[in-house]
Design a protein around this motif. Structure first.
Motif, mmCIF file in Angstrom:
data_model
loop_
_atom_site.group_PDB
_atom_site.id
_atom_site.type_symbol
_atom_site.label_atom_id
_atom_site.label_comp_id
_atom_site.label_asym_id
_atom_site.label_seq_id
_atom_site.Cartn_x
_atom_site.Cartn_y
_atom_site.Cartn_z
ATOM 1 N N UNK A 6 0.837 -1.199 0.000
ATOM 2 C CA UNK A 6 0.000 0.000 0.000
ATOM 3 C C UNK A 6 0.873 1.252 0.000
ATOM 4 N N UNK A 7 0.534 2.184 -0.892
ATOM 5 C CA UNK A 7 1.311 3.409 -1.061
ATOM 6 C C UNK A 7 0.512 4.631 -0.614
ATOM 7 N N UNK A 8 1.242 5.678 -0.285
ATOM 8 C CA UNK A 8 0.643 6.980 -0.010
ATOM 9 C C UNK A 8 1.385 8.046 -0.818
ATOM 10 N N UNK A 9 0.619 9.023 -1.272
ATOM 11 C CA UNK A 9 1.244 10.176 -1.908
ATOM 12 C C UNK A 9 1.568 11.192 -0.816
ATOM 13 N N UNK A 10 2.759 11.771 -0.890
ATOM 14 C CA UNK A 10 3.135 12.753 0.134
ATOM 15 C C UNK A 10 3.554 14.055 -0.535
ATOM 16 N N UNK A 11 3.423 15.121 0.229
ATOM 17 C CA UNK A 11 3.922 16.434 -0.179
ATOM 18 C C UNK A 11 4.622 17.048 1.017
ATOM 19 N N UNK A 12 5.832 17.548 0.784
ATOM 20 C CA UNK A 12 6.606 18.152 1.870
ATOM 21 C C UNK A 12 7.080 19.540 1.450
ATOM 22 N N UNK A 13 7.036 20.484 2.399
ATOM 23 C CA UNK A 13 7.507 21.850 2.168
ATOM 24 C C UNK A 13 8.521 22.170 3.259
ATOM 25 N N UNK A 14 9.666 22.714 2.873
ATOM 26 C CA UNK A 14 10.719 23.032 3.844
ATOM 27 C C UNK A 14 11.528 24.223 3.330
ATOM 28 N N UNK A 15 12.318 24.865 4.201
ATOM 29 C CA UNK A 15 13.106 26.034 3.789
ATOM 30 C C UNK A 15 14.133 25.675 2.711
ATOM 31 N N UNK A 270 14.992 18.584 -10.499
ATOM 32 C CA UNK A 270 14.094 18.990 -11.583
ATOM 33 C C UNK A 270 12.645 18.573 -11.323
ATOM 34 N N UNK A 271 12.437 17.639 -10.373
ATOM 35 C CA UNK A 271 11.077 17.230 -10.021
ATOM 36 C C UNK A 271 10.431 18.187 -9.016
ATOM 37 N N UNK A 272 11.217 19.030 -8.366
ATOM 38 C CA UNK A 272 10.731 19.802 -7.223
ATOM 39 C C UNK A 272 10.191 21.161 -7.650
ATOM 40 N N UNK A 273 9.282 21.672 -6.797
ATOM 41 C CA UNK A 273 8.795 23.024 -6.965
ATOM 42 C C UNK A 273 9.513 23.958 -6.008
ATOM 43 N N UNK A 274 9.472 25.241 -6.296
ATOM 44 C CA UNK A 274 10.170 26.189 -5.437
ATOM 45 C C UNK A 274 9.457 27.530 -5.419
ATOM 46 N N UNK A 275 9.541 28.194 -4.273
ATOM 47 C CA UNK A 275 9.105 29.582 -4.140
ATOM 48 C C UNK A 275 10.341 30.393 -3.754
ATOM 49 N N UNK A 276 10.148 31.582 -3.326
ATOM 50 C CA UNK A 276 11.305 32.430 -2.992
ATOM 51 C C UNK A 276 12.114 31.847 -1.840
ATOM 52 N N UNK A 277 11.440 31.240 -0.861
ATOM 53 C CA UNK A 277 12.149 30.771 0.331
ATOM 54 C C UNK A 277 11.948 29.287 0.642
ATOM 55 N N UNK A 278 11.100 28.613 -0.137
ATOM 56 C CA UNK A 278 10.805 27.216 0.211
ATOM 57 C C UNK A 278 10.974 26.294 -0.987
ATOM 58 N N UNK A 279 11.050 24.994 -0.660
ATOM 59 C CA UNK A 279 11.096 23.947 -1.678
ATOM 60 C C UNK A 279 9.906 23.015 -1.438
ATOM 61 N N UNK A 280 9.244 22.615 -2.515
ATOM 62 C CA UNK A 280 8.097 21.705 -2.435
ATOM 63 C C UNK A 280 8.471 20.407 -3.148
ATOM 64 N N UNK A 281 8.321 19.284 -2.452
ATOM 65 C CA UNK A 281 8.586 17.981 -3.071
ATOM 66 C C UNK A 281 7.350 17.102 -2.941
ATOM 67 N N UNK A 282 7.165 16.233 -3.936
ATOM 68 C CA UNK A 282 6.054 15.288 -3.923
ATOM 69 C C UNK A 282 6.563 13.915 -4.339
ATOM 70 N N UNK A 283 5.813 12.897 -3.959
ATOM 71 C CA UNK A 283 6.214 11.548 -4.359
ATOM 72 C C UNK A 283 5.356 10.492 -3.718
ATOM 73 N N UNK A 284 5.851 9.264 -3.790
ATOM 74 C CA UNK A 284 5.146 8.106 -3.239
ATOM 75 C C UNK A 284 6.009 7.458 -2.169
ATOM 76 N N UNK A 285 5.347 6.939 -1.155
ATOM 77 C CA UNK A 285 6.051 6.279 -0.061
ATOM 78 C C UNK A 285 5.199 5.099 0.419
ATOM 79 N N UNK A 286 5.808 3.923 0.693
ATOM 80 C CA UNK A 286 5.026 2.812 1.251
ATOM 81 C C UNK A 286 4.355 3.224 2.558
ATOM 82 N N UNK A 287 3.089 2.847 2.697
ATOM 83 C CA UNK A 287 2.313 3.280 3.852
ATOM 84 C C UNK A 287 2.953 2.860 5.164
ATOM 85 N N UNK A 288 3.543 1.656 5.198
ATOM 86 C CA UNK A 288 4.134 1.163 6.439
ATOM 87 C C UNK A 288 5.475 1.842 6.760
#
Length: 669
Positions: A6-15, A270-288
């Motif tokens: 089982x997979x989950x889609x995740x989104x993370x935002x960090x400086x 090249x997969x990541x998004x960015x704003x002036x001060x943050x980075x946005x990443x998305x992907x898949x991760x096993x639920x467990x």
């Protein structure tokens, strides 16, 4: 098991300032697969110039790595920024590269010198029969020396014609052995033009005459001494290279690995998004394993946001698949993957394979001794067994273990003394087993289809197609067994299907025993519901052709079940060939031993050894052929008959962003 992880889609935002540290942490954890950030309002991160600088350093170091060879030594390292890694790589190159260039230049010179000397020796060997210095044959303004080779059978004709052309005003000598003869012709320079057409007509291969002040034999001895000196120089070079490798190999290999890891981390940006001060990443991760929040907390001091979502129905096509099976079952994943990776929302057939594949293989091979010998061969560890992938070897080992049990019951040992059924004398029970297993396998495939419909919530397809088809299979073959009057007495079961005529069994209006009525009910209920379902789910002309195709498709049921009769055919073939080999061996011994023992009783011993060796070779060949056939036909039954009923494949294999370290390990603080 039965479904992928089982997979989950995740989104993370960090400086943005913590980008390298966060990506390094996820890389070391190896639990996520990145996907491109799709929000149009978020900018994209660009791959910086650091990648090109790191790649340039990597190429230079890889050249040195290839020269030095690998090392088994691990070096403890710390996580570094790209800038610091570039500085360290440049420092290492400044130390190592000049020494590497010097050694490589020396190696090239020695190799070129050896090749040149060997080439000279090969040329001289063609003239070794000449006892005069080759310098005597040097071409001058007045005299022309020509050397070449010609077919031995044309020597006399060539000699006559060339002498005639020059009125015997030349020196011509032949030497050498074999199909080709070498020659040297010395003539006046002005007569050279008369010779050239003759050389062309006789297909002469011209050779260059090496100029040495000594005879060819003496020159060869001198060159052999030069070769020996070169070898001594190469030996000295190898010692220097070995010392150089011992000093720098570990550091170079570690730096190459660190650069590869850093480049991989930067390229994924090249997969990541960015704003002036943050980075946005998305992907898949096993639920467990979706502990991304706790992974990032020590790096960001809690200055991050992580959201996780279960996949939506419309995005299941893009969700990656990862097998989740017990260790023994996981060996069969290689067979599933060879066909195709399962989709995220379908049934994983691997657990079914782990049961039916060894069983079918065992029935096909069907000789306990053969199964035992195959297992011993794979466990022997001899060189040829190392070509088998580990999982494939485990599959065949399990199949050979089951063969020992099944073979002892129906095939015996080397085609002799089965405990239960003799397949050669009475193949009908084996045929029944093959057909029963085939029908069970087909039903299992449609049950898996029903399970897939439940996962996808395709209730109409399940109730109007797949469940009715299971009813059709059970009812149809139940009625066929009644027509044939098949019994199970050979299996110790006191039961015989009630025998009726074909028309009476399939006619719902003819009185029949309760079992036949039950089969009729299953068959006609399934047939009617599936025909109605085909009309409901189709559009246009399909509303008419759909129900017709359902009836027409009944013929394929017989073909599908008949395909499994290959289990019986291979089972009998294996036993018959094994028996024939034994029979020939016994016949040979019975024919040859009386006359030999009449001469001397001791002659029976070498006869037994020779016949035993012949039997061993013949059985080994039969084992190879039958094992290969058993594996291929078992594979075919699963890929074509079983998978064809429910398995789609074409899924996206989960490919985690995971660091691979062979020469380095992170220093724990």
């Amino acid at each position: 098991m039965f479904r992928t992880m089982r997979m989950q889609r995740f989104q993370a935002i960090f400086p943005k300032r913590l980008h390298e540290k966060v990506i390094a942490t996820l890389h070391e954890a190896g639990i996520v697969q990145f996907k491109e950030v799709a929000e149009p309002e978020i900018g994209r991160m660009a791959v910086g110039d650091e990648v090109y600088k790191l790649s340039s350093l990597l190429n230079r170091l890889k050249e040195i790595q290839d020269f030095l060879g690998p090392t088994h030594k691990h070096i403890e390292v710390e996580e570094e920024t790209s800038a610091r890694l570039i500085t360290k790589a440049e420092k290492l190159l400044n130390t190592v590269e000049p020494k590497f260039n010097s050694l490589r230049e020396l190696e090239n010179k020695l190799n070129e010198k050896k090749l040149e000397t060997n080439a000279k020796m090969e040329t001289l060997k063609k003239f070794v029969e000449i006892e005069s210095p080759l310098s005597y044959l040097k071409t001058t303004e007045e005299i022309r020396s020509i050397a070449g080779s010609i077919a031995a059978e044309r020597v006399q004709e060539f000699s006559i014609e060339i002498n005639a052309a020059l009125d015997y005003k030349l020196f011509l000598t032949f030497f050498g052995k074999g199909k080709k003869k070498n020659f040297i012709a010395v003539c006046r320079t002005k007569d050279q033009q008369k010779i050239l057409p003759i050389l062309y007509r006789f297909g002469v291969e011209l050779m260059e005459i090496p100029v040495y002040p000594e005879t060819p034999g003496e020159a060869l001895k001198r060159l052999e001494k030069e070769i020996k000196k070169i070898e001594e120089e190469k030996s000295e070079f190898e010692n220097r290279k070995k010392d150089f490798a011992q000093t720098y190999s570990a550091a170079v290999n570690a730096m190459v690995e660190l650069l590869e890891i850093q480049i991989e981390r930067l390229k994924c940006s090249k997969f990541f998004g960015t704003t002036e001060n943050t980075v946005v990443i998305e992907g898949w991760v096993p639920k467990k394993k979706s502990n991304i929040d706790s992974l990032l907390a020590p790096v960001t001091n809690g200055i991050h946001i992580v959201r996780k979502y279960d996949p939506k129905t419309e995005e299941t096509e893009s969700v990656p698949s990862e097998f989740e099976n017990p260790k023994l079952v996981s060996n069969f994943e290689i067979i599933t993957e060879t066909f195709s990776t399962p989709k995220y929302d379908e049934i994983d057939p691997t657990p079914f394979l782990s049961i039916t594949f060894p069983l079918f293989f065992a029935i096909c091979l069907s000789d306990a001794a053969y199964g035992l010998l195959v297992g011993i061969f794979l466990l022997s560890g001899i060189q040829v067994t190392k070509i088998f992938p580990r999982k494939l070897k485990m599959i065949i080992l399990l199949g050979s273990a089951v063969t020992v049990v099944v073979g002892a019951l129906i095939g015996g040992w080397f085609g002799m003394a089965p405990l239960w059924i003799n397949a050669m004398e009475n193949p009908i029970p084996i045929l029944k087993i093959a057909v029963f297993l085939g029908i069970f396998h087909l039903i299992l495939g449609y049950v898996a289809n029903v399970a897939k419909d439940i996962i996808r919530k395709k209730w109409k397809l399940m109730f109007l197609n797949h469940i009715p088809h299971i009813l059709i299979i059970v009812g149809f073959f139940g009625m066929v067994f009644c027509v044939l009057g098949i019994g199970l007495l050979e299996f110790g079961i006191n039961f015989v299907f009630p025998k009726l005529k074909l028309f009476d069994v399939f006619n719902p209006f003819v009185a029949a025993p309760p079992l036949v009525v039950a089969f009729r009910l299953l068959f006609f209920t399934g047939l009617i519901v599936e025909m109605i379902g085909a009309a409901i789910m189709a559009t246009g002309v399909g509303r008419i052709s759909g129900p017709i195709n359902v009836v027409y498709g009944l013929s394929s049921l017989v073909a599908d079940a008949a395909s499994y009769t290959r289990l019986m055919a291979l089972c009998i073939a294996s036993s018959i060939i094994a028996f024939a080999i034994n029979y020939i061996g016994i016949w040979l011994y019975g024919s040859l031993s009386p006359p030999l023992t009449a001469i001397s009783g001791i002659l029976a011993i070498p006869l037994m050894i020779v016949i035993g060796a012949m039997l061993f070779v013949a059985h080994c060949f039969n084992i190879f052929i039958q094992s290969l056939g058993a594996f291929i036909h078992t594979l075919r039954l699963h890929y074509v008959e079983f998978f064809g009923k429910f398995y789609e494949g074409e899924g996206n294999k989960f490919s985690p962003f995971k660091v691979i370290r062979r020469f380095t390990k992170i220093r724990r603080r």
